[in-house]
Design a protein around this motif. Structure first.
Motif, short mmCIF file in Angstrom:
data_model
loop_
_atom_site.label_atom_id
_atom_site.label_comp_id
_atom_site.label_asym_id
_atom_site.label_seq_id
_atom_site.Cartn_x
_atom_site.Cartn_y
_atom_site.Cartn_z
N GLU A 141 20.30 24.19 42.44
CA GLU A 141 19.67 25.49 42.14
C GLU A 141 20.66 26.83 42.78
O GLU A 141 21.31 26.48 43.58
CB GLU A 141 18.31 25.81 42.71
CG GLU A 141 17.14 25.31 42.01
CD GLU A 141 15.81 25.90 42.67
OE1 GLU A 141 15.86 26.85 43.02
OE2 GLU A 141 14.83 25.02 42.43
N GLY A 142 20.62 27.95 41.85
CA GLY A 142 21.41 29.00 42.20
C GLY A 142 23.05 28.85 41.87
O GLY A 142 23.80 29.43 42.40
N THR A 143 23.19 28.20 41.01
CA THR A 143 24.69 27.77 40.59
C THR A 143 24.84 28.15 39.22
O THR A 143 25.83 27.63 38.44
CB THR A 143 25.07 26.33 40.83
OG1 THR A 143 24.22 25.52 40.04
CG2 THR A 143 25.07 25.82 42.17
N ARG A 150 27.37 28.12 34.35
CA ARG A 150 27.49 27.34 35.64
C ARG A 150 28.81 27.50 36.41
O ARG A 150 29.79 27.98 36.03
CB ARG A 150 27.70 25.85 35.11
CG ARG A 150 26.18 25.09 34.92
CD ARG A 150 26.21 23.45 34.85
NE ARG A 150 26.68 23.21 36.09
CZ ARG A 150 26.89 21.91 36.12
NH1 ARG A 150 27.12 20.96 35.00
NH2 ARG A 150 27.15 21.25 37.26
N CYS A 164 22.14 27.67 48.88
CA CYS A 164 21.58 26.57 47.99
C CYS A 164 20.58 26.52 48.13
O CYS A 164 19.87 25.78 49.33
CB CYS A 164 22.45 25.34 47.90
SG CYS A 164 21.72 24.23 46.54
N LYS A 166 17.84 24.77 46.59
CA LYS A 166 17.27 23.43 46.57
C LYS A 166 18.39 22.50 45.88
O LYS A 166 19.18 22.99 45.22
CB LYS A 166 15.75 23.38 45.93
CG LYS A 166 14.71 23.89 46.56
CD LYS A 166 13.49 23.68 45.59
CE LYS A 166 12.32 24.23 46.34
NZ LYS A 166 11.17 24.39 45.36
N HIS A 168 17.98 19.31 43.61
CA HIS A 168 17.21 18.18 42.84
C HIS A 168 17.86 17.06 42.50
O HIS A 168 18.92 17.04 41.93
CB HIS A 168 16.81 19.20 41.46
CG HIS A 168 15.96 20.58 41.67
ND1 HIS A 168 14.50 20.47 41.44
CD2 HIS A 168 16.43 21.47 42.00
CE1 HIS A 168 14.21 21.59 41.64
NE2 HIS A 168 15.26 22.40 42.19
N PHE A 204 17.93 21.61 32.62
CA PHE A 204 17.78 22.10 33.88
C PHE A 204 18.59 23.64 33.97
O PHE A 204 18.12 24.49 34.53
CB PHE A 204 18.31 21.20 35.06
CG PHE A 204 18.39 21.62 36.36
CD1 PHE A 204 17.15 21.27 37.08
CD2 PHE A 204 19.34 22.36 36.86
CE1 PHE A 204 17.14 21.63 38.39
CE2 PHE A 204 19.31 22.74 38.20
CZ PHE A 204 18.15 22.40 39.07
N TYR A 205 19.73 23.56 33.44
CA TYR A 205 20.62 24.90 33.42
C TYR A 205 20.19 25.65 32.34
O TYR A 205 20.48 27.07 32.52
CB TYR A 205 21.79 24.39 33.57
CG TYR A 205 22.50 23.93 34.76
CD1 TYR A 205 22.35 24.53 36.18
CD2 TYR A 205 23.07 22.39 34.87
CE1 TYR A 205 22.67 23.96 37.26
CE2 TYR A 205 23.14 21.94 35.93
CZ TYR A 205 22.98 22.56 37.16
OH TYR A 205 23.69 22.00 38.39
N ARG A 213 13.36 25.23 33.00
CA ARG A 213 14.39 25.41 34.03
C ARG A 213 14.42 25.05 35.35
O ARG A 213 13.26 25.50 36.08
CB ARG A 213 15.04 26.99 33.69
CG ARG A 213 16.55 27.11 33.76
CD ARG A 213 16.96 28.39 33.54
NE ARG A 213 16.38 28.98 32.25
CZ ARG A 213 15.77 30.11 32.04
NH1 ARG A 213 15.58 30.70 33.11
NH2 ARG A 213 15.23 30.55 30.82
N ASN A 214 15.62 24.67 35.99
CA ASN A 214 15.23 24.51 37.25
C ASN A 214 14.76 23.38 37.80
O ASN A 214 14.06 23.62 39.16
CB ASN A 214 15.53 25.70 38.31
CG ASN A 214 16.62 26.71 38.41
OD1 ASN A 214 17.68 26.22 38.09
ND2 ASN A 214 16.22 28.01 38.16
N ARG A 215 14.37 22.55 37.07
CA ARG A 215 13.60 21.29 37.52
C ARG A 215 14.02 20.09 36.56
O ARG A 215 14.17 20.37 35.37
CB ARG A 215 12.10 21.73 37.47
CG ARG A 215 11.54 22.08 36.03
CD ARG A 215 10.05 22.18 36.06
NE ARG A 215 9.55 20.92 36.37
CZ ARG A 215 7.98 20.74 36.62
NH1 ARG A 215 7.40 21.78 36.51
NH2 ARG A 215 7.65 19.56 36.84
#
Length: 273
Positions: A141-143, A150, A164, A166, A168, A204-205, A213-215
């Motif tokens: 996450e956060g990238t 990305r 960061c 999390k 996943h 995800f991204y 998103r993000n999962r």
């Protein structure tokens, strides 16, 4: 002025965990060396049991920071691509995609084209000792920047600075019988696994749906070690290190261990390489 000071101090928040982890290394090395000498006349199983315990104590101290200071666990991942995917290395990505196109394979976006040689050799050598292969896909996450592009995966310092939120991890268990043994078939199978990875990472991204998103799909399980499993090791190693540095003789021994241990370690790596 005050804001600048606060920001400067915040940027140094990785110093404490890094100093403790690196500063405790000579203590661990001295403890291991002492036990190695004391156990020379003891049965090998006795030495091994204590050696395993010493190593466990040091690793638990490292995990203390990742579990309780940053909230992020550590994983060791081996990539069949041969290197980590880095969005900033555009030439590497372009070469990987060109290779896939030349070989008649689907071009991948968020992962590099896997090479089969090492994977095939490893599986062929170990297949009699395996029950299954685990396909692990990792995302951070956060990238993703404001433009939706990305960024590079977080560094060790960024983990310690909590940059960061999390990590996943998607895990798929593949029974050994479902992994092709013949190299050409494995080559196609391996690329298909990476096509699945690519689809997971695109969702995800890049998914337009915020809820997707993000999962990763499927049931989510949060993994975290309890404080009681990591704090004792931190206190033991930090206490021993602080006690050693409190005396002149201890400081000299500490510095010599750090210096010569580093040189011997570099020499050993060079010989093994």
């Amino acid at each position: 002025m005050l804001l600048s000071l606060v920001l400067h101090l915040y940027s140094l928040r990785s110093v404490l965990p890094a100093a403790v982890m690196l500063g405790s290394a000579p203590t661990y090395l001295l403890a291991w060396g002492a036990w190695r000498l004391l156990s020379a006349c003891l049965p090998a199983r006795v030495y091994q049991a204590v050696d395993d315990r010493l190593y466990c104590v040091y690793q638990s101290m490292v995990l203390f920071f990742f579990e309780n200071y940053t909230g992020v666990q550590m994983y060791l991942v081996i990539f069949p691509e041969g290197t980590r995917y880095n969005p900033e290395l555009t030439k590497v990505i372009s070469a990987s995609q060109t290779f896939a196109a030349q070989e008649g394979l689907p071009v991948l976006k968020h992962v590099l084209t896997p090479r089969v040689k090492a994977t095939h050799i490893a599986f062929d050598s170990m297949k009699n000792y395996l029950d299954a292969v685990y396909d692990v896909t990792v995302a951070f996450e956060g990238t993703v920047d404001d433009k939706g592009q990305r960024k590079e995966a977080p560094s060790m310092v960024e983990f310690l600075c909590k940059d960061c939120p999390k990590i996943h991890i998607h895990v798929a268990r593949i029974d050994k019988k479902d992994v092709p043994g013949e190299r050409d078939f494995m080559r196609r199978w391996l690329h298909e696994r990476f096509e699945i990875k690519d689809k997971l990472l695109i969702e995800f991204y890049d998914s337009p749906d915020p809820d997707r998103r993000n999962r990763f799909p499927g049931e989510s399980v949060s993994s975290k070690l309890s404080l009681r499993k990591t704090l004792p090791s931190l206190l033991v190693l930090s206490g021993l290190t602080a006690g050693m540095l409190a005396t002149e003789a201890g400081r000299k021994l500490y510095v010599k261990t750090w210096l010569y241990g580093t040189l011997l370690g570099c020499l050993w790596v060079s010989i093994k390489a």
